[in-house]
Design an enzyme around this catalytic site. Structure first.
Site, short mmCIF file in Angstrom:
data_model
loop_
_atom_site.label_atom_id
_atom_site.label_comp_id
_atom_site.label_asym_id
_atom_site.label_seq_id
_atom_site.Cartn_x
_atom_site.Cartn_y
_atom_site.Cartn_z
CB CYS A 117 105.24 -52.21 -19.09
SG CYS A 117 104.94 -51.54 -17.42
CB CYS A 127 104.30 -49.48 -14.74
SG CYS A 127 105.98 -50.03 -14.34
CE LYS A 192 107.53 -56.20 -12.95
NZ LYS A 192 107.39 -55.39 -14.17
NE ARG A 202 112.80 -51.06 -11.95
CZ ARG A 202 112.30 -51.04 -10.73
NH1 ARG A 202 112.81 -50.23 -9.82
NH2 ARG A 202 111.30 -51.83 -10.41
NE ARG A 214 109.09 -50.17 -12.25
CZ ARG A 214 109.35 -49.03 -12.90
NH1 ARG A 214 108.65 -47.94 -12.65
NH2 ARG A 214 110.33 -48.99 -13.80
CD GLU A 230 97.97 -59.36 -8.09
OE1 GLU A 230 97.37 -59.53 -9.17
OE2 GLU A 230 98.14 -58.23 -7.58
CE LYS A 245 110.31 -59.01 -14.22
NZ LYS A 245 109.82 -57.70 -14.30
CB SER A 271 118.22 -57.60 -15.28
OG SER A 271 117.54 -56.89 -14.25
CE1 TYR A 310 117.38 -59.68 -20.16
CE2 TYR A 310 117.12 -60.59 -17.94
CZ TYR A 310 116.77 -59.67 -18.92
OH TYR A 310 115.79 -58.74 -18.65
C1 PBG Z 1 108.62 -53.41 -17.07
C2 PBG Z 1 109.49 -54.58 -16.77
C3 PBG Z 1 110.55 -54.69 -15.86
C4 PBG Z 1 111.09 -55.96 -16.02
C5 PBG Z 1 110.33 -56.60 -16.99
N1 PBG Z 1 109.35 -55.74 -17.43
C6 PBG Z 1 111.12 -53.69 -14.92
C7 PBG Z 1 110.35 -53.19 -13.79
O1 PBG Z 1 109.23 -53.64 -13.50
O2 PBG Z 1 110.84 -52.26 -13.15
C8 PBG Z 1 112.29 -56.51 -15.29
C9 PBG Z 1 113.07 -57.51 -16.03
C10 PBG Z 1 114.44 -57.79 -15.51
O3 PBG Z 1 114.87 -57.25 -14.47
O4 PBG Z 1 115.13 -58.57 -16.16
N2 PBG Z 1 107.70 -53.11 -16.09
ZN ZN Z 2 106.74 -51.06 -16.23
#
Ligand code: PBG
Ligand code: ZN
Length: 323
Positions: A117, A127, A192, A202, A214, A230, A245, A271, A310
């Site tokens: 990304c 992104c 996603k 972030r 986003r 998708e 996700k 996260s 994690y």
């Molecule tokens: C990058 C990306 C993100 C995550 C994984 N790859 C952040 C986003 O899309 O803003 C999130 C992972 C997480 O929250 O653990 N695009």
């Molecule tokens: Zn990204």
């Protein structure tokens, strides 16, 4: 009474014998953050017990993962310098490329997957490549392909594009194939959602958008049929594994994608899911270990074949204990 469901709950041995969901550490992936610099192992404020590692220190994290039976990692890079075009993302001496080298040199048995990304690398935190305030889909594609190729050239075993541009799986697949990497799999962040659960990430990855959000490229969480759209598109473009996700608020989506496609399904417990458990446990409100186990099992029960978490090391240990 003829039917007494409790008969099968009478002992730990019997309960375990009739379990419908079984997990294996073989299916766990641990996310890791690699930060430009030397001699860095620094706890991430927003993600307790997760660390930023410089390339020279990441071996420690790999050793701990392997020791616990975790055999795959998902790498994110934190560069020193950002610009409008995210050029550090495809620099062959970039932070992630160095990290990959370091890991594969010393731990060839560790399976290395990279997040593809631009948001960690662009000055604006979006992104892709901007056109005014919008991310320009088609201008972004060649950049994503270049980034993926540079990861694979550095030694990555698999790439995982997370940008949500249309057509990126095709673009990456074609570039990898043209460069002799037709056997390198793509795990697509197919489904996603634009989610507030990414907040702690972030902060950890310094990748929050400088303006806006986003929602113009990530999915609207009111939708589930769109997830199938998708997923099928990515499958048709050559994705090898489909990811959903976040995970916990999207168990219905995991189940639907599992039922309506024929590819392995990965779920990313993001996260915010991790941070919520940590925070509530830190307050003494819930039991961290048991909530971790229950959450992980629910994701597999919904149909995930692979779990990105994690807590991967701790879950691997829990599986070993039979929990
Ligand atoms: C990058 C990306 C993100 C995550 C994984 N790859 C952040 C986003 O899309 O803003 C999130 C992972 C997480 O929250 O653990 N695009
Ligand atoms: Zn990204």
């Amino acid at each position: 009474m003829i039917n007494r469901p409790r008969r099968l709950r009478g002992s730990d041995t019997l309960r375990k014998a009739v379990r419908e969901t079984r997990m294996s550490a073989d299916s766990l992936i641990l996310p890791l953050f690699i930060k430009e610099g030397k001699n860095i192992k620094q706890e991430i404020q927003s993600l307790p017990n997760q660390f930023h590692y410089s390339p020279d220190m990441v071996g420690q994290a790999i050793e701990e993962a392997l020791k616990n039976g975790v055999k795959a990692v998902l790498l994110f890079g934190l560069p020193e310098n950002k610009d409008e075009f995210g050029t550090e993302a495809f620099n062959e001496n970039g932070v992630l490329q160095k990290g990959i080298h370091e890991i594969k040199k010393n731990y060839p048995e560790m399976y290395v997957i990279t997040d593809v990304c631009m948001c960690e690398y662009t000055s604006h935190g979006h992104c892709g490549i901007l056109n005014g305030e919008q991310v320009d889909n088609d201008k972004t594609l060649p950049y994503l392909a270049k980034i993926a190729l540079s990861h694979v050239k550095a030694g990555a075993d698999m790439v995982a594009p997370s940008d949500m541009m249309d057509g990126r799986i095709s673009a990456i697949r074609m570039t990898l194939d043209q460069n002799g990497f037709s056997d390198t799999p793509i795990m697509s962040y197919s489904v996603k959602y634009a989610s507030a659960f990414y907040g702690p990430f972030r902060e950890a990855a310094c990748s929050a958008p400088a303006f806006g959000n986003r929602k113009g490229y990530q999915m609207d969480y009111h939708n589930s049929r769109e997830a199938i759209k998708e997923a099928l598109l990515d499958a048709s473009e050559g994705a090898d594994i489909l990811m959903v996700k976040p995970a916990l608020s999207y168990l219905d989506i995991i189940k639907a994608v599992k039922e309506q496609t024929h590819l392995p399904i990965a779920a990313y417990s993001v996260s915010g899911e991790y941070a919520m458990i940590k925070a509530a446990a830190g307050q003494g409100l819930i039991d961290e270990y048991n909530v971790m186990c229950e959450s992980a099992v629910s994701i597999y029960r919904a149909g995930a074949d692979i779990l990105i978490s994690y807590y991967a090391k701790e879950i691997a240990a829990a599986i070993k204990r039979g929990d």
